[in-house]
Scaffold this active site. Sequence first.
Site, PDB file in Angstrom:
ATOM      1  N   TYR A   1       0.847  -1.185   0.000  1.00  0.00           N
ATOM      2  CA  TYR A   1       0.000   0.000   0.000  1.00  0.00           C
ATOM      3  C   TYR A   1       0.881   1.232   0.000  1.00  0.00           C
ATOM      4  CZ  TYR A   1      -3.142   3.648   1.685  1.00  0.00           C
ATOM      5  OH  TYR A   1      -3.859   4.813   1.810  1.00  0.00           O
TER       6      TYR A   1
ATOM      7  N   GLU B   1      -3.977   7.252  -3.655  1.00  0.00           N
ATOM      8  CA  GLU B   1      -3.844   5.986  -2.947  1.00  0.00           C
ATOM      9  C   GLU B   1      -3.644   4.875  -3.965  1.00  0.00           C
ATOM     10  OE1 GLU B   1      -6.377   4.818   0.821  1.00  0.00           O
ATOM     11  OE2 GLU B   1      -7.305   4.033  -0.993  1.00  0.00           O
TER      12      GLU B   1
END
Length: 379
Positions: free
Chosen positions: A101, A189
């Site tokens: 991530y 993101e």
Amino acid sequence: MKLQEYQAKDILRGYGVPVPNGKVCRTPDEVQAAAEAMGGRVVIKSQVLVGGRGKAGGVKVSRSADDARALGAKILGMDIKGLTVKEVLVEPALDIAEEIYVGIVTDRASRKNAVIVSAAGGIDIEQVAEQTPEKISKVWINPELGLRDFQIRQAGYGAGLSAPAMKALPKLLGGLYRAYIDRDANLIEINPMVVTSGGEVVAADAKMVIDDNATFRQADIEAPEDTEVDDPFEMEAKREGINYVRLGGDIGTIGNGAGLAMANLDEVKRVGGSPANFLDIGGGAKAESVENSLRLILSDPNVKGVMINIFGGITRADEVAKGIVQAKKNLDITVPLVVRLTGTNEEAGQKILSKAEGLIPASSMAEAAEKIVQAVEKG
Ligand code: GDP
Ligand code: MN
């Protein structure tokens, strides 16, 4: 403004962030043709502005071009959290070895942008933050210095990234940060950033939110058709340009100016009621916007009464009164309406209102709140 995944990926590609070469498709035929050109094994991704598309069945990997067609037919038209899938992004499927991530967000508390990295990608980052916070590392960026190389290493080591991920991180985060600043983003993101079995690092997913106050500087970015709002009433309000927030109670409220509109909520609460919404008709509102606001509030089946509290300044009381009378005429209003109207052109406004039947007048905000709560309790 939240961007569709393919828009975000197109932007990020321009900043040197490795993204798959995909194609946006609107029909199963297009999906099949794209899959054929990509060798058959592709990932088909619904383009809707909600998270968790994978879990909802909106992301599928095909074995062949025919299979891709069938999957495309299934996903196109699918309903995901209230949004209909009109487009899918078709990309060559990745050979996933690791999912990490990587994100950049505006952190209001520290008034800085923060880089967030985690080795536990592919799943909800909120869940990781709650259950295994040690798997997340965060660094804050000094706006004048920008993102420094040592911070990138710090973020990567802190998250316990593997060697190939570590190696790719500087270019990747560098690109993300430049895109973030250049494009006035307040969120980027990448979840997951995939490390392939060949050791390549690729952005498999991309979320990007552009600051709404900066869209004029980003005129080349097209606003997606669907908005990220998934409350249908708020979606409608946005379309009509009404400042409305749904709150779930049963007493509708209208005020002019955000302060008064919020005070309405406090008053309703104070006398034991539960507000259905926040609504600010704004300064200088015309009769039409009053009518539209009432229509919107009354379309919520929970609403059992409406309190209108206007303090005329730039907004003229007679104009608001006209809107209320118009709404009374055009809409089938079966619930009690309490009206408190004061300020600029008050007399003219009261005169207009006196001709309408069934309105409950109030002379103060407190009285208006008491009257509407009583009227709703009586049914
Ligand atoms: P989201 O569920 O809306 O966040 O959509 P994602 O693009 O993140 O897809 C969900 C999951 O699909 C990923 O976490 C991957 O584990 C999985 N997936 C499997 N194969 C692929 C692939 O080739 N490409 C992509 N993008 N995802 C894949
Ligand atoms: Mn994702």
